[in-house]
Design a protein around this motif. Structure first.
Motif, PDB file in Angstrom:
ATOM      1  N   VAL A  33       0.842  -1.206   0.000  1.00 24.97           N
ATOM      2  CA  VAL A  33       0.000   0.000   0.000  1.00 24.97           C
ATOM      3  C   VAL A  33       0.874   1.253   0.000  1.00 24.97           C
ATOM      4  N   VAL A  34       1.953   1.237   0.778  1.00 23.50           N
ATOM      5  CA  VAL A  34       2.867   2.385   0.795  1.00 23.50           C
ATOM      6  C   VAL A  34       3.490   2.579  -0.589  1.00 23.50           C
ATOM      7  N   ALA A  35       3.937   1.502  -1.211  1.00 23.38           N
ATOM      8  CA  ALA A  35       4.543   1.599  -2.546  1.00 23.38           C
ATOM      9  C   ALA A  35       3.540   2.110  -3.569  1.00 23.38           C
ATOM     10  N   ARG A  36       2.321   1.592  -3.518  1.00 20.49           N
ATOM     11  CA  ARG A  36       1.274   2.061  -4.439  1.00 20.49           C
ATOM     12  C   ARG A  36       0.967   3.529  -4.214  1.00 20.49           C
ATOM     13  N   THR A  37       0.944   3.951  -2.951  1.00 20.29           N
ATOM     14  CA  THR A  37       0.669   5.354  -2.623  1.00 20.29           C
ATOM     15  C   THR A  37       1.780   6.247  -3.168  1.00 20.29           C
ATOM     16  N   ARG A  38       3.019   5.849  -2.954  1.00 14.85           N
ATOM     17  CA  ARG A  38       4.149   6.623  -3.486  1.00 14.85           C
ATOM     18  C   ARG A  38       4.051   6.751  -5.009  1.00 14.85           C
ATOM     19  N   GLY A  39       3.747   5.644  -5.682  1.00 16.98           N
ATOM     20  CA  GLY A  39       3.631   5.662  -7.135  1.00 16.98           C
ATOM     21  C   GLY A  39       2.501   6.550  -7.623  1.00 16.98           C
ATOM     22  N   ALA A  40       1.354   6.457  -6.963  1.00 23.07           N
ATOM     23  CA  ALA A  40       0.197   7.273  -7.355  1.00 23.07           C
ATOM     24  C   ALA A  40       0.487   8.755  -7.147  1.00 23.07           C
ATOM     25  N   LEU A  41       1.163   9.093  -6.070  1.00 25.65           N
ATOM     26  CA  LEU A  41       1.527  10.492  -5.827  1.00 25.65           C
ATOM     27  C   LEU A  41       2.533  10.973  -6.871  1.00 25.65           C
TER      28      LEU A  41
END
Length: 130
Positions: free
Chosen positions: A16-24
């Motif tokens: 979830v953290v990795a996906r959040t970083r990517g989306a940002l």
């Protein structure tokens, strides 16, 4: 006005953290700071809590425009994005970003409205992508 824009997502914390970083990143935000609240409170106070990470996200173009309108707005930058564990469900997390409209409300500077609107649009797009 809600102070947060957010969603609930499933997965592992690291995912979830990795996906959040990517989306940002896809919306032009970089991560300037990272605070692991779980580790910090354990180390400093001996207190346990759920997984809770604060990401200090910044879109340089929007930040530049905002401080051009009101130099004190830097007190509200970067835009905090929180990834926190939902303790009522396994592998479930909340991802929440500070609502940029808070900047307009706090400063009462009408020139920030356009910046806040654009920032909110980008943050909503990042959150929707999760």
């Amino acid at each position: 006005m809600d102070i947060a824009l957010g969603t609930k997502v499933s997965g592992t914390f690291d995912d979830v953290v990795a996906r959040t970083r990517g989306a940002l990143s896809d919306q032009g935000f970089g991560i300037l700071t990272e605070i692991d609240m779980q580790a910090t409170l354990k180390a400093k106070l001996g207190e346990d809590m759920e997984k809770y990470l604060i990401l200090g996200a910044c879109n340089p173009q929007l930040a530049h425009r905002a401080v051009g309108v009101d130099r004190q707005i830097g007190l509200l930058l970067p835009c905090n994005v929180v990834v926190r564990e939902d303790t009522s469900a396994e592998d479930s997390f909340y991802v929440e970003a500070m609502n940029p409209d808070v900047m307009v409300q706090v400063s009462d500077e009408s020139g920030l409205e356009a910046v806040a609107t654009e920032a909110a649009t980008k943050l909503r797009a990042a959150i929707s992508a999760l």
